[in-house]
Design a protein around this motif. Structure first.
Motif, PDB file in Angstrom:
ATOM      1  N   SER A 153       0.840  -1.202   0.000  1.00 19.00           N
ATOM      2  CA  SER A 153       0.000   0.000   0.000  1.00 19.00           C
ATOM      3  C   SER A 153       0.876   1.254   0.000  1.00 19.00           C
ATOM      4  CB  SER A 153      -0.899   0.013   1.232  1.00 19.00           C
ATOM      5  OG  SER A 153      -0.115   0.197   2.405  1.00 19.00           O
ATOM      6  N   ARG A 154       0.288   2.373  -0.412  1.00 19.02           N
ATOM      7  CA  ARG A 154       1.048   3.626  -0.390  1.00 19.02           C
ATOM      8  C   ARG A 154       1.450   4.000   1.034  1.00 19.02           C
ATOM      9  NH1 ARG A 154       1.546   6.771  -4.752  1.00 19.02           N
ATOM     10  NH2 ARG A 154       1.656   8.709  -3.536  1.00 19.02           N
ATOM     11  N   GLY A 155       0.596   3.656   1.986  1.00 16.42           N
ATOM     12  CA  GLY A 155       0.936   3.923   3.384  1.00 16.42           C
ATOM     13  C   GLY A 155       2.160   3.157   3.820  1.00 16.42           C
ATOM     14  N   MET A 156       2.216   1.886   3.420  1.00 21.28           N
ATOM     15  CA  MET A 156       3.378   1.065   3.767  1.00 21.28           C
ATOM     16  C   MET A 156       4.624   1.557   3.039  1.00 21.28           C
ATOM     17  SD  MET A 156       4.766  -1.314   5.452  1.00 21.28           S
ATOM     18  CE  MET A 156       3.326  -2.120   6.190  1.00 21.28           C
ATOM     19  N   ALA A 157       4.479   1.933   1.757  1.00 15.05           N
ATOM     20  CA  ALA A 157       5.627   2.459   1.003  1.00 15.05           C
ATOM     21  C   ALA A 157       6.162   3.729   1.656  1.00 15.05           C
ATOM     22  CB  ALA A 157       5.215   2.745  -0.440  1.00 15.05           C
ATOM     23  N   THR A 158       5.264   4.569   2.144  1.00 15.18           N
ATOM     24  CA  THR A 158       5.682   5.802   2.819  1.00 15.18           C
ATOM     25  C   THR A 158       6.446   5.487   4.098  1.00 15.18           C
ATOM     26  OG1 THR A 158       3.742   6.941   1.924  1.00 15.18           O
ATOM     27  CG2 THR A 158       4.868   7.996   3.765  1.00 15.18           C
ATOM     28  N   LYS A 159       5.973   4.487   4.846  1.00 20.24           N
ATOM     29  CA  LYS A 159       6.679   4.075   6.060  1.00 20.24           C
ATOM     30  C   LYS A 159       8.069   3.540   5.739  1.00 20.24           C
ATOM     31  CE  LYS A 159       2.604   2.895   8.825  1.00 20.24           C
ATOM     32  NZ  LYS A 159       1.859   1.791   9.499  1.00 20.24           N
ATOM     33  N   ILE A 160       8.183   2.788   4.653  1.00 17.44           N
ATOM     34  CA  ILE A 160       9.479   2.239   4.253  1.00 17.44           C
ATOM     35  C   ILE A 160      10.453   3.367   3.922  1.00 17.44           C
ATOM     36  CG2 ILE A 160      10.666   0.929   2.447  1.00 17.44           C
ATOM     37  CD1 ILE A 160       8.144  -0.863   2.309  1.00 17.44           C
ATOM     38  N   VAL A 161       9.967   4.355   3.164  1.00 20.03           N
ATOM     39  CA  VAL A 161      10.814   5.496   2.820  1.00 20.03           C
ATOM     40  C   VAL A 161      11.241   6.235   4.085  1.00 20.03           C
ATOM     41  CG1 VAL A 161      10.907   7.725   1.658  1.00 20.03           C
ATOM     42  CG2 VAL A 161       9.855   5.779   0.509  1.00 20.03           C
ATOM     43  N   ARG A 162      10.324   6.438   5.010  1.00 21.32           N
ATOM     44  CA  ARG A 162      10.639   7.129   6.268  1.00 21.32           C
ATOM     45  C   ARG A 162      11.733   6.374   7.026  1.00 21.32           C
ATOM     46  NH1 ARG A 162       8.125  10.620  10.141  1.00 21.32           N
ATOM     47  NH2 ARG A 162       9.664  10.870  11.804  1.00 21.32           N
ATOM     48  N   ASN A 163      11.605   5.063   7.106  1.00 26.52           N
ATOM     49  CA  ASN A 163      12.600   4.260   7.820  1.00 26.52           C
ATOM     50  C   ASN A 163      13.972   4.350   7.162  1.00 26.52           C
ATOM     51  OD1 ASN A 163      10.742   3.411   9.741  1.00 26.52           O
ATOM     52  ND2 ASN A 163      10.200   1.548   8.616  1.00 26.52           N
ATOM     53  N   LEU A 164      13.993   4.326   5.833  1.00 30.89           N
ATOM     54  CA  LEU A 164      15.260   4.440   5.107  1.00 30.89           C
ATOM     55  C   LEU A 164      15.904   5.807   5.331  1.00 30.89           C
ATOM     56  CD1 LEU A 164      14.378   2.685   1.725  1.00 30.89           C
ATOM     57  CD2 LEU A 164      15.981   1.866   3.466  1.00 30.89           C
ATOM     58  N   GLN A 165      15.088   6.840   5.312  1.00 29.87           N
ATOM     59  CA  GLN A 165      15.602   8.192   5.527  1.00 29.87           C
ATOM     60  C   GLN A 165      16.204   8.318   6.924  1.00 29.87           C
ATOM     61  OE1 GLN A 165      15.932  10.119   3.061  1.00 29.87           O
ATOM     62  NE2 GLN A 165      14.046  10.756   2.088  1.00 29.87           N
ATOM     63  N   GLU A 166      15.502   7.795   7.926  1.00 26.32           N
ATOM     64  CA  GLU A 166      16.012   7.887   9.292  1.00 26.32           C
ATOM     65  C   GLU A 166      17.277   7.060   9.479  1.00 26.32           C
ATOM     66  OE1 GLU A 166      12.553   6.651  11.465  1.00 26.32           O
ATOM     67  OE2 GLU A 166      11.885   8.721  11.789  1.00 26.32           O
ATOM     68  N   LYS A 167      17.324   5.899   8.848  1.00 25.97           N
ATOM     69  CA  LYS A 167      18.502   5.046   8.948  1.00 25.97           C
ATOM     70  C   LYS A 167      19.714   5.734   8.324  1.00 25.97           C
ATOM     71  CE  LYS A 167      20.237   0.480   7.549  1.00 25.97           C
ATOM     72  NZ  LYS A 167      21.374   0.972   6.763  1.00 25.97           N
ATOM     73  N   ASN A 168      19.521   6.287   7.139  1.00 29.65           N
ATOM     74  CA  ASN A 168      20.640   6.939   6.451  1.00 29.65           C
ATOM     75  C   ASN A 168      21.113   8.183   7.216  1.00 29.65           C
ATOM     76  OD1 ASN A 168      20.941   5.229   4.191  1.00 29.65           O
ATOM     77  ND2 ASN A 168      19.101   6.084   3.289  1.00 29.65           N
ATOM     78  N   ARG A 169      20.205   8.826   7.900  1.00 34.66           N
ATOM     79  CA  ARG A 169      20.566  10.032   8.658  1.00 34.66           C
ATOM     80  C   ARG A 169      21.480   9.667   9.819  1.00 34.66           C
ATOM     81  NH1 ARG A 169      16.381  14.086  11.821  1.00 34.66           N
ATOM     82  NH2 ARG A 169      17.842  15.785  12.203  1.00 34.66           N
ATOM     83  N   LYS A 170      21.255   8.506  10.420  1.00 32.37           N
ATOM     84  CA  LYS A 170      22.029   8.100  11.589  1.00 32.37           C
ATOM     85  C   LYS A 170      23.404   7.552  11.222  1.00 32.37           C
ATOM     86  CE  LYS A 170      17.847   6.974  14.224  1.00 32.37           C
ATOM     87  NZ  LYS A 170      17.030   5.880  14.763  1.00 32.37           N
ATOM     88  N   GLU A 171      23.550   7.045   9.977  1.00 32.66           N
ATOM     89  CA  GLU A 171      24.812   6.403   9.583  1.00 32.66           C
ATOM     90  C   GLU A 171      25.929   7.423   9.409  1.00 32.66           C
ATOM     91  OE1 GLU A 171      23.921   4.140   6.106  1.00 32.66           O
ATOM     92  OE2 GLU A 171      23.048   2.498   7.241  1.00 32.66           O
TER      93      GLU A 171
END
Length: 259
Positions: A241-259
């Motif tokens: 779903s678009r909601g799930m895709a948005t959550k995936i993008v959010r998680n990737l963004q937060e992960k990359n920010r911390k690295e």
């Protein structure tokens, strides 16, 4: 007859790489960027290696009416337009700087659209011309923490596909290149005003991405997505779903920010 290509954001990254490809195919170049120092370095480099004519224009594409200023200063026919200039901004929309976001909307949306408007009519009348708009893999889903960037790139994708359909059969083609993360100066611009977002996964070489987009443009392909992983990611909304895709993008963004 020698043809002319106009490239925005030509001082570095994909704009620079695409300028080299056009010079190699003997296009005269009009290179546009806000960075005068790098722009002149690129002109010197290209004129040393290629026989084409290279003109440069230092312009801030985030300013109103800059597209008119560019076209009014040109006395040649534009055979190829490359709308490449762009930058990103990382952070929640509630906390990011509005002026920076407004600048982004001008660069990605207003100026790119206006330049296209100003050259497309002439191309259609002549029955030839190519337009290459640089969008992003980000165009295919919402992007929390880079909301304006993702939304503006989505606009470029939709706009390009629509006008590509409108000019079909006229001799004019419109191509939109949608690369994933590419090793360019983009990350430095993303971090200029806010916390850096260090994207390392699926990082592509800019020369390879430029070559892929250039080949797609020359073939008249409408949407060009380099890389198998990126092609899959562009279709992720078919599987979740678009909601799930948005959550995936959010998680990737937060992960990359911390690295």
């Amino acid at each position: 007859m020698t043809k002319t290509a106009l490239i925005t954001g030509a001082a570095s990254g994909l704009g620079y790489e695409l300028s080299l490809l056009l010079a190699n195919d003997e296009y005269n170049l009009i290179l546009i960027d806000v960075d005068s120092g790098k722009l002149n370095e690129v002109r010197t480099e290209i004129t040393k290696s290629y026989s084409c004519k290279v003109d440069v224009m230092v312009k801030d594409l985030s300013k109103p009416n800059v597209a008119n200023e560019i076209i009014e200063a040109i006395d040649v026919i534009i055979d190829v337009l490359v709308n490449n200039a762009g930058f990103g901004l990382f952070g929640t929309f509630a906390n990011t700087e509005w002026q920076r976001e407004l600048d982004m909307l001008y660069v990605h949306v207003i100026t790119s659209t206006h330049l296209t408007k100003l050259v497309l009519g002439g191309m259609v009348k002549r029955g030839s011309g190519r337009i290459l708009n640089i969008s992003s893999l980000a165009a295919f889903q919402p992007g929390p923490l880079m909301s304006i960037y993702y939304a503006s790139k989505s606009y470029l994708l939709s706009f390009s596909e629509a006008i590509a359909n409108e000019v079909k059969g006229t001799g004019v083609t419109v191509t939109v290149l949608c690369p994933g993360p590419t090793k360019t100066a983009f990350q430095g611009v993303v971090s200029e005003k806010t916390t850096e977002n260090k994207i390392s996964f699926n990082m592509a070489c800019p020369s390879d991405v430029a070559q892929y987009g250039y080949n797609a443009m020359q073939k008249g392909k409408t949407v060009a997505i380099p890389g198998l992983i990126n092609k899959f990611l562009a279709t992720i909304n078919r599987f979740v779903s678009r909601g799930m895709a948005t959550k995936i993008v959010r998680n990737l963004q937060e992960k990359n920010r911390k690295e």
